[in-house]
Design a protein around this motif. Structure first.
Motif, PDB file in Angstrom:
ATOM      1  N   GLY A   8       0.750  -1.079  -0.086  1.00  0.00           N
ATOM      2  CA  GLY A   8      -0.065   0.020   0.107  1.00  0.00           C
ATOM      3  C   GLY A   8       0.913   1.227  -0.111  1.00  0.00           C
ATOM      4  O   GLY A   8       0.611   2.249  -0.790  1.00  0.00           O
ATOM      5  N   VAL A   9       1.825   1.307   0.733  1.00  0.00           N
ATOM      6  CA  VAL A   9       2.729   2.542   0.953  1.00  0.00           C
ATOM      7  C   VAL A   9       3.413   2.557  -0.404  1.00  0.00           C
ATOM      8  O   VAL A   9       3.688   3.646  -0.883  1.00  0.00           O
ATOM      9  CB  VAL A   9       3.612   2.158   2.042  1.00  0.00           C
ATOM     10  CG1 VAL A   9       4.929   3.276   2.135  1.00  0.00           C
ATOM     11  CG2 VAL A   9       3.103   2.177   3.418  1.00  0.00           C
ATOM     12  N   TRP A  10       4.083   1.504  -0.988  1.00  0.00           N
ATOM     13  CA  TRP A  10       4.844   1.541  -2.200  1.00  0.00           C
ATOM     14  C   TRP A  10       3.676   2.109  -3.320  1.00  0.00           C
ATOM     15  O   TRP A  10       4.284   2.750  -4.095  1.00  0.00           O
ATOM     16  CB  TRP A  10       5.179   0.220  -2.695  1.00  0.00           C
ATOM     17  CG  TRP A  10       6.024   0.132  -3.872  1.00  0.00           C
ATOM     18  CD1 TRP A  10       5.422  -0.524  -4.961  1.00  0.00           C
ATOM     19  CD2 TRP A  10       7.208   0.521  -4.359  1.00  0.00           C
ATOM     20  NE1 TRP A  10       6.206  -0.252  -6.220  1.00  0.00           N
ATOM     21  CE2 TRP A  10       7.233   0.523  -5.717  1.00  0.00           C
ATOM     22  CE3 TRP A  10       8.130   1.621  -3.813  1.00  0.00           C
ATOM     23  CZ2 TRP A  10       8.393   0.947  -6.579  1.00  0.00           C
ATOM     24  CZ3 TRP A  10       9.073   2.097  -4.394  1.00  0.00           C
ATOM     25  CH2 TRP A  10       9.443   1.414  -5.738  1.00  0.00           C
ATOM     26  N   THR A  11       2.603   1.502  -3.610  1.00  0.00           N
ATOM     27  CA  THR A  11       1.646   1.802  -4.573  1.00  0.00           C
ATOM     28  C   THR A  11       1.437   3.429  -4.412  1.00  0.00           C
ATOM     29  O   THR A  11       1.405   3.931  -5.370  1.00  0.00           O
ATOM     30  CB  THR A  11       0.179   1.185  -4.442  1.00  0.00           C
ATOM     31  OG1 THR A  11       0.529  -0.423  -4.522  1.00  0.00           O
ATOM     32  CG2 THR A  11      -0.808   1.473  -5.479  1.00  0.00           C
TER      33      THR A  11
ATOM     34  N   GLY B  44       8.392  -8.334   4.409  1.00  0.00           N
ATOM     35  CA  GLY B  44       9.659  -8.838   3.738  1.00  0.00           C
ATOM     36  C   GLY B  44       9.375  -9.390   2.543  1.00  0.00           C
ATOM     37  O   GLY B  44       9.643  -9.183   1.360  1.00  0.00           O
ATOM     38  N   VAL B  45       8.344 -10.172   2.333  1.00  0.00           N
ATOM     39  CA  VAL B  45       7.753 -10.869   1.094  1.00  0.00           C
ATOM     40  C   VAL B  45       7.354  -9.811   0.118  1.00  0.00           C
ATOM     41  O   VAL B  45       7.749  -9.718  -1.125  1.00  0.00           O
ATOM     42  CB  VAL B  45       6.712 -11.857   1.391  1.00  0.00           C
ATOM     43  CG1 VAL B  45       5.983 -12.422  -0.015  1.00  0.00           C
ATOM     44  CG2 VAL B  45       7.173 -12.969   2.181  1.00  0.00           C
TER      45      VAL B  45
ATOM     46  N   ALA C 199      10.683  -5.653  -5.760  1.00  0.00           N
ATOM     47  CA  ALA C 199      11.937  -5.458  -6.438  1.00  0.00           C
ATOM     48  C   ALA C 199      11.922  -6.702  -7.523  1.00  0.00           C
ATOM     49  O   ALA C 199      12.573  -6.261  -8.786  1.00  0.00           O
ATOM     50  CB  ALA C 199      13.032  -5.979  -5.364  1.00  0.00           C
ATOM     51  N   PHE C 200      11.250  -7.675  -7.459  1.00  0.00           N
ATOM     52  CA  PHE C 200      11.151  -8.544  -8.764  1.00  0.00           C
ATOM     53  C   PHE C 200      10.281  -8.010  -9.752  1.00  0.00           C
ATOM     54  O   PHE C 200      10.807  -7.948 -11.006  1.00  0.00           O
ATOM     55  CB  PHE C 200      10.412  -9.805  -8.219  1.00  0.00           C
ATOM     56  CG  PHE C 200      10.192 -10.863  -9.339  1.00  0.00           C
ATOM     57  CD1 PHE C 200      11.305 -11.508 -10.074  1.00  0.00           C
ATOM     58  CD2 PHE C 200       8.888 -11.325  -9.652  1.00  0.00           C
ATOM     59  CE1 PHE C 200      11.249 -12.355 -11.021  1.00  0.00           C
ATOM     60  CE2 PHE C 200       8.902 -12.435 -10.768  1.00  0.00           C
ATOM     61  CZ  PHE C 200       9.998 -12.747 -11.366  1.00  0.00           C
TER      62      PHE C 200
ATOM     63  N   PRO D  87       2.216  -7.251  -9.870  1.00  0.00           N
ATOM     64  CA  PRO D  87       1.995  -6.376  -8.966  1.00  0.00           C
ATOM     65  C   PRO D  87       1.571  -6.822  -7.438  1.00  0.00           C
ATOM     66  O   PRO D  87       1.161  -7.521  -7.222  1.00  0.00           O
ATOM     67  CB  PRO D  87       0.497  -5.712  -9.494  1.00  0.00           C
ATOM     68  CG  PRO D  87       0.356  -6.257 -10.937  1.00  0.00           C
ATOM     69  CD  PRO D  87       1.283  -7.573 -10.825  1.00  0.00           C
ATOM     70  N   VAL D  88       2.371  -6.006  -6.791  1.00  0.00           N
ATOM     71  CA  VAL D  88       2.585  -6.402  -5.206  1.00  0.00           C
ATOM     72  C   VAL D  88       1.250  -6.673  -4.324  1.00  0.00           C
ATOM     73  O   VAL D  88       0.979  -7.534  -3.738  1.00  0.00           O
ATOM     74  CB  VAL D  88       3.500  -5.567  -4.546  1.00  0.00           C
ATOM     75  CG1 VAL D  88       3.027  -4.303  -4.304  1.00  0.00           C
ATOM     76  CG2 VAL D  88       3.752  -6.054  -2.944  1.00  0.00           C
TER      77      VAL D  88
END
Length: 657
Positions: A281-284, A513-514, A520-521, A535-536
């Protein structure tokens, strides 16, 4: 020579009186039905498509309605599922925690109504980003648009829609919540030494339809997330870490493999998904920062240009000035609400700030998730858990970990954010449908506000009625078989765990962590210009939700890929060609979703009226096992594939293009 009309849509009836009234009536009815189903079964039914179908029928009886009128009806009525979800996932937790004895009308109205209105406001700047500039699939929005198009031009498309709707409705009627002829799932599990194995699939045709619309890429990602949970994390935890949790070990001692798998998933492994959602959520939000700022700036710029600047009717959002005024007007009452709970302005003001920040953050996340997998599969409960965790950490610093009011305050923040997130994701879904059919965004946004507040008006009486008739939460002598309210029970346990209890922080941290590894992938794939992406948040959905829900979504995506392969267009970047190829299949998928949703609501009526969950169940001897259910689902999948391989809606034989 006449000048072309720059805004031809402005002359087409949209926000008419009859559309507003019909939308409000449908929103209230669908909200009540979804409230019961959500408390009883832990899920709600998307109502935009059923509302569109009902609207086309009703307005046709009243002399006919335009496609944009029908779009307005489904926009407002869709609030029935989003407001119901926002309320039932959180507010019953206040009963479960013992803070309330019944549902207080003014408080429920304030939380649901203001939360829903904030959800609309927070989602307005996202429209340009997620629908116009960098469009997401929004599967249910596409499906709703197909339904509206078929209704405007009856013919082969409407016949296909009607056939698949009957098929989806018949399957739902025959399933475990109706006649109980077929099971809802086909699953198997077993112990292999210390290894615990589980495999299962939901038998819902609607999930097949959702998978067809979102495509194979998302289907692979969500299924991979579930495989991580169910085929890796659960077996590992059962084999090596179960002894470290004596309470959990005792609770599953002697239980079957399937029950043991679900117990471990519920108590531990699902929190991997919560951690991944927090990071995702933070990354998005971070990755969308430029687009979000651009959307806000474009709204301000449009407002400054004034009336002399002609803006296309299909690009007009709610004016930024009025949005800011409304934001203040909606937030101030919530600040007083929080003050009434904690009695300290030094605490209630930070609570309000947390609500605003978390609200915008998770409305963005919810909208993104709805764009990927649809509103029906949007894990709003996971978003709410993240909100409660974040709010609890801040509140603990101000109130202390032993505060008797801390858990309640966290639930109150989570409830507003949950309503906002549910409505925000739904709003973008509706705006996607409107974008496809040429609607005016601000009229849809206003209609959703009206629909959301209409639903909020009846939520407290409905909840009190259900609580008095069946009970909510834990069994009691008066209500030995209550409505379980699974999401609200989870929210209560999370909030209580933060204030004097325990949470599996190790699992949340591992999940974070996952999530970081997935980000990153996906970045590596992007650097290689790969057409396949991870998409994470889609992966987090798979980790958080049961495996059985992800399997049919994957299978639906696989069917869509097979259709593209049949037409020889696998890998094409021409979205218009892709949409044209998939239109028959998308229409069939929309019918499956529509039929199952309508039947689910219809089934709720006799259940509520009789007070018996098995009121429609056939006598013994009429039940069939999971193999029959799988065979029927396979037949539905074949019909979906056959529909997708047609060159046009009028052809009966498939052929390469």
């Amino acid at each position: 020579m006449s000048t072309p009309d720059p805004n031809p849509t402005a002359r087409v009836p949209q926000l008419t009186f009859r559309a507003i009234v019909l939308s409000m009536i449908l929103a209230v009815i669908l909200a009540a039905a979804n409230a019961y189903l959500g408390l009883f079964a832990g899920l709600t039914i998307a109502t935009a498509i059923p509302a569109a179908v009902v609207s086309m029928g009703v307005l046709r009886l009243l002399g006919g309605g335009t496609i944009l009128e029908n779009n307005i009806v489904q926009t407002g009525a869709s609030a029935g599922s989003s407001i119901a979800a926002g309320v039932i996932f959180t507010i019953p937790a206040l009963i479960i925690l013992g803070y309330w004895d019944d549902f207080r009308y003014s408080w429920v109205l304030a939380i649901a109504g203001l939360g829903g209105l904030l959800g609309v406001l927070f989602s307005v700047p996202l429209r340009r980003t997620m629908i116009v500039e960098d469009p997401l699939p929004f599967p249910e929005g596409k499906a709703a648009a197909e339904v509206l198009k078929a209704g405007e031009n009856p013919g082969p498309g409407l016949k296909l829609l009607g056939f698949s709707a009957v098929l989806g409705g018949a399957f739902k009627l025959a399933a475990a919540s109706g006649l109980r002829m077929l099971p809802d799932t086909a699953a198997g599990a077993g112990f292999f030494g210390k290894y615990l194995g589980y495999l299962g699939t939901n038998l819902s045709p609607a999930l097949l339809g959702v998978g067809y619309i979102v495509g194979l890429n998302i289907g692979i990602v969500v299924l991979s997330g579930s495989i991580l949970s169910w085929h890796i994390a659960i077996p590992i935890y059962h084999a090596f870490f179960l002894d470290s949790d004596p309470a959990l070990a005792a609770s599953i001692a002697g239980a079957g493999a399937e029950d043991a798998a679900f117990a471990i998933w519920s108590a531990k492994v699902r929190y991997l998904g919560v951690g991944a959602m927090l990071v995702g959520g933070v990354w998005t939000l971070f990755s969308l920062r430029n687009s979000l700022v651009s959307g806000i700036r474009s709204g301000i710029a449009a407002a400054r240009k004034g009336a002399g600047h002609i803006v296309a009717e299909t690009e007009r959002d709610l004016p930024m000035k009025w949005m800011l005024i409304a934001l203040v007007a909606f937030v101030v009452p919530l600040a007083f609400l929080y003050q009434a709970i904690v009695g300290q302005w030094l605490v209630s003001i930070p609570m309000t700030i947390i609500m605003i920040v978390a609200g915008f953050l998770f409305v963005s996340v919810s909208a993104y998730l709805a764009g990927l997998v649809g509103s029906s599969n949007n894990p709003v409960s996971g978003i709410t858990i993240a909100t409660i965790l974040f709010a609890s950490v801040v509140l603990m610093l101000m109130l202390g970990r032993d505060s008797p009011i801390g858990a309640v305050a966290a639930i109150m923040i989570g409830a507003v954010v949950c309503c906002a997130a549910a409505v925000g994701g739904d709003n973008l879904q509706d705006l996607k449908a409107g974008y496809i059919v040429g609607a005016t965004p601000w009229k849809q946004q206003l209609m959703l506000m009206i629909g959301a507040f209409s639903c909020a008006l009846i939520m407290a009486p409905v909840l009190n009625l259900l609580a008095q008739a069946y009970g909510i939460g834990a069994p009691t002598a008066e209500h030995p078989n209550p409505l379980s309210a699974p999401q609200a029970t989870l929210m209560a346990s999370v909030a209580k765990g933060m204030f004097g209890g325990h949470l599996p922080w190790d699992m949340i941290a591992i999940g974070g962590g996952v999530g970081a590894a997935i980000i990153a992938f996906d970045g590596w794939l992007k650097s290689r210009s790969s057409s396949f992406r991870v998409p994470v948040l889609a992966a987090a959905i798979g980790i958080y939700l049961p495996l059985e829900l992800m399997v049919p979504i994957f299978l639906g995506g696989l069917l869509a890929w097979l259709v593209e392969r049949r037409h020889g267009v696998v890998g094409t970047r021409d979205e218009s060609l892709r949409d044209r190829i998939h239109r028959p299949g998308t229409l069939f998928a929309a019918g499956l979703i529509t039929g199952e949703a309508l039947m689910g609501i219809a089934i709720a009526i006799p259940i509520v009226a009789s007070g018996r969950a098995d009121v429609l169940a056939l006598p013994e001897g009429w039940q069939f096992g999971k193999w029959v259910g799988l065979a029927v689902l396979a037949l539905v999948a074949w019909l979906l594939y056959r529909s997708g391989t047609r060159r046009t809606l009028g052809e009966t034989e498939p052929g390469p293009m």
